[in-house]
Design an enzyme around this catalytic site. Structure first.
Site, PDB file in Angstrom:
ATOM      1  N   GLU A 100       6.277  17.576 -23.594  1.00 29.40           N
ATOM      2  CA  GLU A 100       5.724  18.358 -22.061  1.00 29.40           C
ATOM      3  C   GLU A 100       6.619  19.255 -21.515  1.00 29.40           C
ATOM      4  O   GLU A 100       7.790  19.176 -21.620  1.00 29.40           O
ATOM      5  CB  GLU A 100       5.499  16.986 -21.130  1.00 29.40           C
ATOM      6  CG  GLU A 100       4.841  15.954 -21.675  1.00 29.40           C
ATOM      7  CD  GLU A 100       4.380  14.911 -20.579  1.00 29.40           C
ATOM      8  OE1 GLU A 100       3.609  13.882 -21.033  1.00 29.40           O
ATOM      9  OE2 GLU A 100       4.607  15.176 -19.285  1.00 29.40           O
ATOM     10  N   CYS A 131      17.736   5.459 -16.901  1.00 31.42           N
ATOM     11  CA  CYS A 131      17.822   5.309 -15.437  1.00 31.42           C
ATOM     12  C   CYS A 131      16.810   4.367 -14.919  1.00 31.42           C
ATOM     13  O   CYS A 131      15.443   4.559 -15.200  1.00 31.42           O
ATOM     14  CB  CYS A 131      17.674   6.595 -14.693  1.00 31.42           C
ATOM     15  SG  CYS A 131      19.017   7.769 -15.301  1.00 31.42           S
ATOM     16  N   CYS A 134      13.262   5.898 -13.617  1.00 33.67           N
ATOM     17  CA  CYS A 134      12.505   7.115 -14.270  1.00 33.67           C
ATOM     18  C   CYS A 134      11.688   6.861 -15.380  1.00 33.67           C
ATOM     19  O   CYS A 134      12.122   5.737 -16.263  1.00 33.67           O
ATOM     20  CB  CYS A 134      13.574   8.226 -14.925  1.00 33.67           C
ATOM     21  SG  CYS A 134      12.879   9.404 -15.637  1.00 33.67           S
ATOM     22  N   GLY A 176      14.047  14.069 -21.239  1.00 35.79           N
ATOM     23  CA  GLY A 176      15.380  13.857 -22.190  1.00 35.79           C
ATOM     24  C   GLY A 176      16.753  14.273 -21.342  1.00 35.79           C
ATOM     25  O   GLY A 176      16.499  14.999 -20.184  1.00 35.79           O
ATOM     26  N   GLU A 177      17.640  13.920 -22.028  1.00 34.41           N
ATOM     27  CA  GLU A 177      18.864  14.397 -21.321  1.00 34.41           C
ATOM     28  C   GLU A 177      19.475  15.376 -22.173  1.00 34.41           C
ATOM     29  O   GLU A 177      19.935  15.165 -23.333  1.00 34.41           O
ATOM     30  CB  GLU A 177      19.945  13.156 -21.426  1.00 34.41           C
ATOM     31  CG  GLU A 177      21.232  13.507 -21.159  1.00 34.41           C
ATOM     32  CD  GLU A 177      21.595  14.208 -19.795  1.00 34.41           C
ATOM     33  OE1 GLU A 177      21.100  13.933 -18.737  1.00 34.41           O
ATOM     34  OE2 GLU A 177      22.703  15.200 -19.740  1.00 34.41           O
ATOM     35  N   SER A 208      19.957  20.501 -16.333  1.00 33.71           N
ATOM     36  CA  SER A 208      20.216  19.255 -15.400  1.00 33.71           C
ATOM     37  C   SER A 208      20.560  17.842 -16.308  1.00 33.71           C
ATOM     38  O   SER A 208      20.244  17.758 -17.184  1.00 33.71           O
ATOM     39  CB  SER A 208      19.228  18.867 -14.591  1.00 33.71           C
ATOM     40  OG  SER A 208      19.077  17.980 -13.809  1.00 33.71           O
ATOM     41  N   SER A 230      22.174  14.988 -11.486  1.00 36.28           N
ATOM     42  CA  SER A 230      21.401  13.903 -10.896  1.00 36.28           C
ATOM     43  C   SER A 230      22.168  12.894 -10.515  1.00 36.28           C
ATOM     44  O   SER A 230      22.702  12.061 -11.142  1.00 36.28           O
ATOM     45  CB  SER A 230      20.294  13.462 -11.862  1.00 36.28           C
ATOM     46  OG  SER A 230      19.381  14.402 -12.338  1.00 36.28           O
ATOM     47  N   LEU A 231      22.382  12.817  -9.114  1.00 35.08           N
ATOM     48  CA  LEU A 231      23.694  12.167  -8.374  1.00 35.08           C
ATOM     49  C   LEU A 231      22.812  10.516  -8.147  1.00 35.08           C
ATOM     50  O   LEU A 231      23.499   9.487  -8.706  1.00 35.08           O
ATOM     51  CB  LEU A 231      24.400  13.090  -7.334  1.00 35.08           C
ATOM     52  CG  LEU A 231      25.572  12.189  -6.693  1.00 35.08           C
ATOM     53  CD1 LEU A 231      26.634  11.791  -7.677  1.00 35.08           C
ATOM     54  CD2 LEU A 231      25.803  13.058  -5.634  1.00 35.08           C
ATOM     55  N   ASN A 232      21.836  10.791  -7.141  1.00 37.99           N
ATOM     56  CA  ASN A 232      21.105   9.653  -6.897  1.00 37.99           C
ATOM     57  C   ASN A 232      21.747   8.650  -6.305  1.00 37.99           C
ATOM     58  O   ASN A 232      21.170   7.538  -5.861  1.00 37.99           O
ATOM     59  CB  ASN A 232      20.389   9.344  -8.044  1.00 37.99           C
ATOM     60  CG  ASN A 232      19.298  10.307  -8.591  1.00 37.99           C
ATOM     61  OD1 ASN A 232      19.284  11.371  -8.155  1.00 37.99           O
ATOM     62  ND2 ASN A 232      19.147  10.181 -10.048  1.00 37.99           N
ATOM     63  N   ASN A 309       8.802  10.159  -6.431  1.00 38.02           N
ATOM     64  CA  ASN A 309       7.448  10.057  -6.683  1.00 38.02           C
ATOM     65  C   ASN A 309       7.036   8.570  -7.074  1.00 38.02           C
ATOM     66  O   ASN A 309       7.436   8.158  -8.179  1.00 38.02           O
ATOM     67  CB  ASN A 309       7.148  10.982  -7.812  1.00 38.02           C
ATOM     68  CG  ASN A 309       7.379  12.646  -7.341  1.00 38.02           C
ATOM     69  OD1 ASN A 309       6.883  12.703  -6.165  1.00 38.02           O
ATOM     70  ND2 ASN A 309       8.114  13.203  -8.067  1.00 38.02           N
TER      71      ASN A 309
END
Ligand code: SAH
Length: 362
Positions: A100, A131, A134, A176-177, A208, A230-232, A309
């Site tokens: 996508e 993660c 996700c 993806g990473e 990212s 992406s720390l989170n 989300n």
């Protein structure tokens, strides 16, 4: 003898080559490498569908190219428009699945649209990073995308925009990473940037990452793109709970690497973006905000808060808006540039963390 990337037809996937690789491929099939730029430009800027359309080279050259190489295009399965102007593109890929891209027009403050048009690009089908919050992670890694499939998302969506419109920003924040697919990403980014190809400034391209360290640092050294992490979480323990990559590369190692990236000559005057998905009762307290200011103190950085989300597959909740706002206010009062990412395309499952789910369950 070089091994060139191939399409399933067995021919060389010419759109997966950067300009240097294209030149050496030409040499390998006895064409002069001086024709490389002309061919590269025809492929990426004129959107040719077959080599016979390259009218700047001889018919015999066109035939040789056709014999050895293929012009690969992603197959559009569906385009889903959101009520908010966002569009999601679903592409069928020969690896067997669907990936996508999300096209996001910027809303300006008055509620109209500015000229900024951002494309969120996928780098893999699925993702290996797992993660916990996700949905793309649920798929596992199905396949790396080819360079032609990564840069192709940009080219093919650009080609169908109304006259006068162009994609202005790229975020490698789809499925993806990106740096896990390092070699293909590098080629695709070079093509996005090249003056004879897609002509996007590296300053308008953001990669990212969860912080896959050796690759992330290598990428930042090699290409002057923007880096987002992406720390989170605000502590090692907390990050381990949701991002398994932390078991491999600790929060401290990640932050040290970010510090050295920020000291690279071409990163001068720029900031690393830290993305922070806010999950209710998990990482949304003002103590977390305070810890963020401590761990990020040495790194020229900005923080992008992403209110979670919600989705039926996870019990995780989005914090109340007041909580997100208070978190932002604290960070701003400590001198951080801190934005809150607005949710876009929720009705078409195009928002952060929603990619890859819709068609799997369809
Ligand atoms: N693998 C890269 C690129 C994907 S970017 C990376 O992790 O940075 C996707 C972003 O969406 C990441 O910042 C991720 O933390 C965030 N995300 C994932 N699930 C989400 C959800 N349900 N709500 C909000 N953000 C989410």
């Amino acid at each position: 003898m070089k091994i060139w990337p191939k399409t399933p037809s067995g021919k060389v996937d010419i759109k997966s080559l950067d300009i240097e690789q294209l030149e050496s491929f030409l040499t390998s099939i006895d064409l002069p490498k001086e024709k490389g730029l002309r061919i590269y430009q025809a492929i990426w800027q004129r959107n040719i569908q077959s080599f016979s359309e390259i009218n700047t080279i001889a018919k015999s050259d066109q035939r040789i190219l056709d014999e050895h190489a293929e012009l690969y295009f992603l197959e559009l399965q569906q385009m889903l428009p959101s009520a908010d102007g966002t569009q999601k593109f679903l592409w069928k890929i020969p690896q067997g699945g669907v990936i996508e891209s999300v096209l996001i027009p910027d809303e300006d403050r008055k509620g109209g649209f500015s000229d900024r048009l951002t494309l969120c690009v996928s780098s893999q089908w699925g993702c290996a990073m797992k993660c916990s919050f996700c949905l793309t992670g649920d798929l596992g890694l199905k396949s790396h995308l080819w360079a032609s499939q990564i840069a192709g998302q940009v080219q093919q969506i650009s080609a169908q925009l109304p006259k006068g419109k162009r994609i202005t920003n790229i975020v490698m924040m789809g499925m993806g990473e990106p740096v896990h697919n390092y070699n293909n990403l590098r080629v695709a980014l070079k093509t996005m940037n090249h003056n004879f190809a897609l002509r996007l400034s590296n300053r308008k391209i953001t990669v990212s990452s969860v912080g896959l360290l050796p690759n992330l640092e290598k990428l930042a050294q090699e290409l002057p793109v923007n880096i987002a992490i992406s720390l989170n979480a605000s502590t090692e323990e907390q990050r381990k709970q949701v991002m398994p990559i932390t078991n491999k590369y600790s929060l401290e190692q990640l932050l040290n690497t970010c510090k050295s990236i920020s000291e690279l000559p071409h990163q001068q005057g720029r900031r690393i973006t830290f993305e922070y998905v806010m999950m209710k009762g998990f990482n949304d307290s003002l103590e977390d905000a305070k810890r963020l200011t401590q761990i990020l103190a040495d790194i020229p950085s900005k923080i992008n808060l992403i209110p979670y989300n919600e989705n039926p597959d996870r019990a995780i909740k989005r914090p109340a808006f007041e909580q997100v706002k208070a978190f932002q206010t604290y960070l701003v009062s400590r001198g951080w540039y801190c934005s809150i990412r607005t949710t876009r395309g929720i009705d078409i499952s195009a928002a952060c963390g929603q990619l890859g789910k819709s068609f799997e369950s369809a």
